[in-house]
Structures are given as C-alpha cells and as structure tokens.
Design a protein around this motif. Sequence first.
Motif, PDB file in Angstrom:
ATOM      1  N   ARG A  56      30.044 -27.214 -85.591  1.00  0.00           N
ATOM      2  CA  ARG A  56      29.945 -25.578 -85.031  1.00  0.00           C
ATOM      3  C   ARG A  56      30.481 -24.504 -86.643  1.00  0.00           C
ATOM      4  NH1 ARG A  56      28.988 -28.897 -82.065  1.00  0.00           N
ATOM      5  NH2 ARG A  56      27.238 -29.166 -83.797  1.00  0.00           N
ATOM      6  N   ALA A  57      31.489 -24.862 -87.059  1.00  0.00           N
ATOM      7  CA  ALA A  57      31.830 -23.928 -88.155  1.00  0.00           C
ATOM      8  C   ALA A  57      31.261 -24.869 -89.230  1.00  0.00           C
ATOM      9  CB  ALA A  57      33.420 -24.225 -88.290  1.00  0.00           C
ATOM     10  N   VAL A  79      26.790 -31.045-100.614  1.00  0.00           N
ATOM     11  CA  VAL A  79      27.805 -31.021 -99.841  1.00  0.00           C
ATOM     12  C   VAL A  79      28.828 -32.162 -98.243  1.00  0.00           C
ATOM     13  CG1 VAL A  79      29.800 -29.168 -98.805  1.00  0.00           C
ATOM     14  CG2 VAL A  79      28.731 -29.189-100.992  1.00  0.00           C
ATOM     15  N   ILE A  80      27.412 -31.482 -97.874  1.00  0.00           N
ATOM     16  CA  ILE A  80      27.212 -32.095 -96.520  1.00  0.00           C
ATOM     17  C   ILE A  80      26.570 -33.667 -96.080  1.00  0.00           C
ATOM     18  CG2 ILE A  80      26.341 -31.873 -93.803  1.00  0.00           C
ATOM     19  CD1 ILE A  80      25.622 -28.853 -94.414  1.00  0.00           C
ATOM     20  N   HIS A 102      29.811 -11.630 -92.678  1.00  0.00           N
ATOM     21  CA  HIS A 102      30.291 -11.914 -93.331  1.00  0.00           C
ATOM     22  C   HIS A 102      31.307 -12.990 -93.970  1.00  0.00           C
ATOM     23  CE1 HIS A 102      32.233 -11.765 -97.917  1.00  0.00           C
ATOM     24  NE2 HIS A 102      33.390 -11.335 -97.574  1.00  0.00           N
ATOM     25  N   LEU A 103      31.684 -13.671 -95.274  1.00  0.00           N
ATOM     26  CA  LEU A 103      31.897 -14.954 -95.239  1.00  0.00           C
ATOM     27  C   LEU A 103      32.631 -14.796 -96.229  1.00  0.00           C
ATOM     28  CD1 LEU A 103      33.774 -17.555 -93.548  1.00  0.00           C
ATOM     29  CD2 LEU A 103      32.065 -19.063 -94.345  1.00  0.00           C
ATOM     30  N   TYR A 104      34.321 -14.723 -96.472  1.00  0.00           N
ATOM     31  CA  TYR A 104      34.531 -15.370 -97.500  1.00  0.00           C
ATOM     32  C   TYR A 104      34.717 -16.016 -97.957  1.00  0.00           C
ATOM     33  CZ  TYR A 104      38.823 -14.324-101.077  1.00  0.00           C
ATOM     34  OH  TYR A 104      39.531 -14.194-102.568  1.00  0.00           O
ATOM     35  N   GLU A 109      34.588 -22.155 -98.358  1.00  0.00           N
ATOM     36  CA  GLU A 109      34.660 -22.341 -96.539  1.00  0.00           C
ATOM     37  C   GLU A 109      33.990 -23.663 -96.351  1.00  0.00           C
ATOM     38  OE1 GLU A 109      36.220 -21.457 -94.138  1.00  0.00           O
ATOM     39  OE2 GLU A 109      38.201 -21.151 -95.968  1.00  0.00           O
ATOM     40  N   LEU A 110      32.770 -23.928 -96.976  1.00  0.00           N
ATOM     41  CA  LEU A 110      31.465 -24.781 -96.873  1.00  0.00           C
ATOM     42  C   LEU A 110      32.361 -26.388 -97.118  1.00  0.00           C
ATOM     43  CD1 LEU A 110      29.329 -26.154 -96.272  1.00  0.00           C
ATOM     44  CD2 LEU A 110      28.217 -25.438 -97.856  1.00  0.00           C
TER      45      LEU A 110
END
Length: 264
Positions: A56-57, A79-80, A102-104, A109-110
């Motif tokens: 989920r993240a 990437v996935i 927002h995602l720093y 992170e991915l």
Amino acid sequence: MDATRAGVGSDPLAHVNVSRLRSDLRAVQALGTTSGAMRACTVSADIRQAYGTALRARDEAAAYLHGNRDWTTEDLAEVICGHRADERRVRLIAEWSTAPQHLYDAGHELLHRQQLANELRDLLSEARATAVRHLREAELVLPVDPLAQVLKATDMVRFTSYHLDVVAANRNLYAANLVVHHEWELDEIAELADAEPDAIESAFEAARTNPPSDADSRSVRELAAIAAAIAARRRHWESARQEAVAECLAAGVDPELVAAHSGG
C-alpha cells in the motif's frame, strides 16, 4: 532491513519490523514439525500483513509520482517490475491508489518501499514453504486413553477445518483479483489454485474492492499448497478419530459418551 527510518514523518511503514518477523520465522523453524506446523501459518499471516502494508505504501508513492512528478507508468514499471514493458499493471496500481498530499524525496521513497516489499515477499514465500513442510511431516501425537484420543482428534479436526477455510478464502480472493483486475481466465486461475471456478467466482465482488497490487499468482500457488497440506492433516485426524471411536465402542464405552467426545 527495518522500515523505521529516522527523520521521516508519518511513515506508513514505521511499525513494519522485518528483523522481528524473520526472528519469529526462525523460531518456528526451530520448533520442528509437530510444534511448528500451524504456528508457521500464523507467522505467514503476520508477514503477509506487513507485506500488504508495504505494498500500500509503495502504491501511494507510485500514485504521487505519477500525479505530481510527471513520472510515466513506464518509469514506474521500471522500479516496480524491473522493466518498462509491464506498464498496464503499474497504471492500474497508480490509478487505483490515493496519493499523499506530499511525499518528501518521492523517488527514493518508491525505491525503498519496493525494496522492502520485495524483502517481505521473499520472507513470505519462505514462511509458507515452512508451513507446508511442517504440515506434511508433523506427527499425530495422541494420548494413550482411547476416549481421550477421540476428544483430541475431534478438536484437531475442528482446528484444521477452521484454518483450511481461512486459507482457502484467501487463496480464492487472490485468484479472483487476478481475474477482475488483470484479465486472467477463470478456468486458468482455478487450475492454478486447485479450486472450483465457482469458489473463485464467488470472491469477485470482494476482489473488486481490493487493490490490484494484491494480484499475485505466486500467492495463489503457495496458498493452494498450504490448503492441500492442511486438508491432508485433517484427513489424518479424521481417520484417527474413527479408529479411536471404534476402539472405544469395542471396549464397551458408553456410545453416548463417545458421541459427545466425537461431536456426534
């Protein structure tokens, strides 16, 4: 690798502890087949929950990059999935998921979340293989008294039946996900799942509300193997119960007492 990272606020993976899950699995593996058989299934479920959290993240990071950073689905697929060709699957994931506001350092992170998901997925396969091995090799430990044997075997039939229902339901849900989200043929996935097509079809409605990233043919195969192993254990306990009932009746034990112990 633990998911907790200093300096990352509102981390959805803060409570995912891979080291603890790995230690739990090692402890189950050290128990041996008799004590560890069903506990391996429990550890597998714990790892699956952590894996779902990581997925989920990961999906949220992908949705954020696709919607806010102009990453193409081909970029995300690299990437996935490790290659850019599996664009359709990644597009489903990105469009299904709700991106955070927002995602720093979203690209990092991915990558981190995908790596964590990969690590948990491998650990999940190991846990499920442990469960199958323990179930296949576990001994039937029975008390000496035939009436106590009836009671023990009856309890174990009920116990294995419950776990079989849970595993089969999860297997059917993951199989249905492949059909409703990823265009697998029902007969094809039913064969892979070792299940009746009707059983998988009955899970379609639930699968439509599940994220497309839950589609996992490897999970279908693994859960089918666990279901088969649990079903075999149940047959063994059913046979043990029948033999103990026959021994009790032959020894003159009150039939009503025997029936009460056997669930009859």
